[in-house]
Motif scaffolding. Sequence first.
Motif: not given
Length: 108
Positions: A78-90
Motif C-alpha cells: 500500500d506504500g506505507s512506511q516510506g516505500s513508494p506504492a506501485v499502483p498495480a500492486q496496490r
Amino acid sequence: MPDHTAIEQEDVPAPELPVTLDMPGKIADFLCTADLEPAERAALDLGVTVRCGQGYTLRVSAVPSVHRRLLARCQPLDGSQGSPAVPAQRKARREDENRVSSLAPSGP
C-alpha cells in the motif's frame, strides 16, 4: 459401550474449514519473498497457478485465519512506511482484501 457418555464442551469453537480463494499473482510474488510461518508457506506452496491474460492468479486453499495473516503481510504494497506504492500492486492488494473480507468474520 453403554457407559460411554458424550462430553459437552460449549466453549470450544468450531474448527475452521479450508476456503479456496484466488490470490493475484503480484501478491503471490511478494509473499514468496517474505518470511512466512509454516502454515502460510504451506498454503502458498500448495497453491495452483491459473494463467489469465498476461498475469496469473494463485488458487490457495487455507483456513480463513491463514488468508487473513497472508493479507496482513501485504501491507507494504500500500506504500506505507516510506516505500513508494506501485499502483498495480496496490490494486492487487485491494482485490485480495475484498476476497478475504468476504469470508465469515473471525471469532470474538
